[in-house]
Scaffold this motif. Sequence first.
Motif, PDB file in Angstrom:
ATOM      1  N   MET A   1       0.699  -1.022   0.012  1.00  0.00           N
ATOM      2  CA  MET A   1      -0.179  -0.055   0.022  1.00  0.00           C
ATOM      3  C   MET A   1       0.840   1.265   0.080  1.00  0.00           C
ATOM      4  SD  MET A   1      -2.993   1.191   2.633  1.00  0.00           S
ATOM      5  CE  MET A   1      -3.683  -0.251   3.001  1.00  0.00           C
ATOM      6  N   ILE A   2       0.330   2.271  -0.597  1.00  0.00           N
ATOM      7  CA  ILE A   2       1.008   3.599  -0.582  1.00  0.00           C
ATOM      8  C   ILE A   2       0.890   4.306   0.645  1.00  0.00           C
ATOM      9  CG2 ILE A   2       1.471   5.743  -2.103  1.00  0.00           C
ATOM     10  CD1 ILE A   2       0.741   4.273  -4.186  1.00  0.00           C
ATOM     11  N   ASP A   3       2.187   5.062   1.073  1.00  0.00           N
ATOM     12  CA  ASP A   3       1.991   5.728   2.209  1.00  0.00           C
ATOM     13  C   ASP A   3       2.062   7.435   1.765  1.00  0.00           C
ATOM     14  OD1 ASP A   3       2.155   7.232   4.518  1.00  0.00           O
ATOM     15  OD2 ASP A   3       3.763   6.290   5.268  1.00  0.00           O
ATOM     16  N   PHE A   4       0.962   7.770   1.639  1.00  0.00           N
ATOM     17  CA  PHE A   4       1.196   9.254   0.910  1.00  0.00           C
ATOM     18  C   PHE A   4       1.333  10.331   1.710  1.00  0.00           C
ATOM     19  CE2 PHE A   4      -2.940   7.181  -1.058  1.00  0.00           C
ATOM     20  CZ  PHE A   4      -2.707   7.473  -2.407  1.00  0.00           C
ATOM     21  N   ASN A   5       1.753  10.258   2.947  1.00  0.00           N
ATOM     22  CA  ASN A   5       2.387  11.145   3.829  1.00  0.00           C
ATOM     23  C   ASN A   5       3.885  10.910   3.461  1.00  0.00           C
ATOM     24  OD1 ASN A   5       0.359  12.424   5.142  1.00  0.00           O
ATOM     25  ND2 ASN A   5       0.249  10.631   6.761  1.00  0.00           N
ATOM     26  N   GLU A   6       4.405   9.950   3.276  1.00  0.00           N
ATOM     27  CA  GLU A   6       5.872   9.542   2.971  1.00  0.00           C
ATOM     28  C   GLU A   6       6.143  10.137   1.606  1.00  0.00           C
ATOM     29  OE1 GLU A   6       8.664   8.565   4.645  1.00  0.00           O
ATOM     30  OE2 GLU A   6       7.458   9.021   6.315  1.00  0.00           O
ATOM     31  N   GLU A   7       5.181   9.770   0.572  1.00  0.00           N
ATOM     32  CA  GLU A   7       5.470  10.213  -0.706  1.00  0.00           C
ATOM     33  C   GLU A   7       5.433  11.869  -1.010  1.00  0.00           C
ATOM     34  OE1 GLU A   7       5.878   8.554  -3.555  1.00  0.00           O
ATOM     35  OE2 GLU A   7       6.132   6.490  -2.499  1.00  0.00           O
ATOM     36  N   LEU A   8       4.560  12.713  -0.041  1.00  0.00           N
ATOM     37  CA  LEU A   8       4.368  13.974  -0.241  1.00  0.00           C
ATOM     38  C   LEU A   8       5.884  14.569   0.265  1.00  0.00           C
ATOM     39  CD1 LEU A   8       0.903  14.663   0.927  1.00  0.00           C
ATOM     40  CD2 LEU A   8       1.918  15.203  -1.353  1.00  0.00           C
ATOM     41  N   LYS A   9       6.584  13.831   1.385  1.00  0.00           N
ATOM     42  CA  LYS A   9       7.601  14.134   1.666  1.00  0.00           C
ATOM     43  C   LYS A   9       8.944  14.550   0.789  1.00  0.00           C
ATOM     44  CE  LYS A   9       6.705  12.962   6.787  1.00  0.00           C
ATOM     45  NZ  LYS A   9       7.144  11.996   7.570  1.00  0.00           N
ATOM     46  N   THR A  10       8.734  13.260  -0.103  1.00  0.00           N
ATOM     47  CA  THR A  10       9.864  13.234  -1.125  1.00  0.00           C
ATOM     48  C   THR A  10       9.558  13.863  -2.381  1.00  0.00           C
ATOM     49  OG1 THR A  10       9.163  11.058  -1.707  1.00  0.00           O
ATOM     50  CG2 THR A  10      10.780  11.429   0.212  1.00  0.00           C
ATOM     51  N   TYR A  11       8.365  14.425  -2.612  1.00  0.00           N
ATOM     52  CA  TYR A  11       7.866  14.896  -3.805  1.00  0.00           C
ATOM     53  C   TYR A  11       8.606  15.925  -4.268  1.00  0.00           C
ATOM     54  CZ  TYR A  11       4.970  17.221  -7.216  1.00  0.00           C
ATOM     55  OH  TYR A  11       4.396  18.101  -8.127  1.00  0.00           O
ATOM     56  N   GLN A  12       9.202  16.094  -5.612  1.00  0.00           N
ATOM     57  CA  GLN A  12       9.678  17.195  -6.144  1.00  0.00           C
ATOM     58  C   GLN A  12       9.052  17.509  -7.528  1.00  0.00           C
ATOM     59  OE1 GLN A  12      13.620  16.140  -6.678  1.00  0.00           O
ATOM     60  NE2 GLN A  12      14.124  16.369  -4.487  1.00  0.00           N
ATOM     61  N   PRO A  13       8.516  18.658  -7.824  1.00  0.00           N
ATOM     62  CA  PRO A  13       7.732  18.956  -8.887  1.00  0.00           C
ATOM     63  C   PRO A  13       8.592  18.801 -10.101  1.00  0.00           C
ATOM     64  CG  PRO A  13       8.036  21.077  -7.927  1.00  0.00           C
ATOM     65  CD  PRO A  13       8.544  19.727  -6.824  1.00  0.00           C
ATOM     66  N   GLY A  14       8.238  18.443 -11.317  1.00  0.00           N
ATOM     67  CA  GLY A  14       8.683  18.363 -12.558  1.00  0.00           C
ATOM     68  C   GLY A  14       9.270  19.722 -13.000  1.00  0.00           C
ATOM     69  N   THR A  15      10.393  19.637 -13.414  1.00  0.00           N
ATOM     70  CA  THR A  15      10.951  21.055 -14.204  1.00  0.00           C
ATOM     71  C   THR A  15      10.342  21.298 -15.515  1.00  0.00           C
ATOM     72  OG1 THR A  15      12.869  19.938 -14.964  1.00  0.00           O
ATOM     73  CG2 THR A  15      13.000  20.607 -12.932  1.00  0.00           C
TER      74      THR A  15
END
Length: 46
Positions: free
Chosen positions: A1-15
């Motif tokens: 299962m995906i942990d959305f809170n962890e994903e948001l911590k490592t999110y970087q928007p595309g250039t």
Amino acid sequence: MIDFNEELKTYQPGTLIEDTEDEIYRNDLKDIMDIVMEMTEDLRNS
């Protein structure tokens, strides 16, 4: 299962999105209102 809170911590928007946005603002593209105003002026001058 995906942990959305962890994903948001490592999110970087595309250039690509930022580069595209910068390019649009830098080129000052005509919008439909600019085109209509130009056509109206041409009709008045002819």
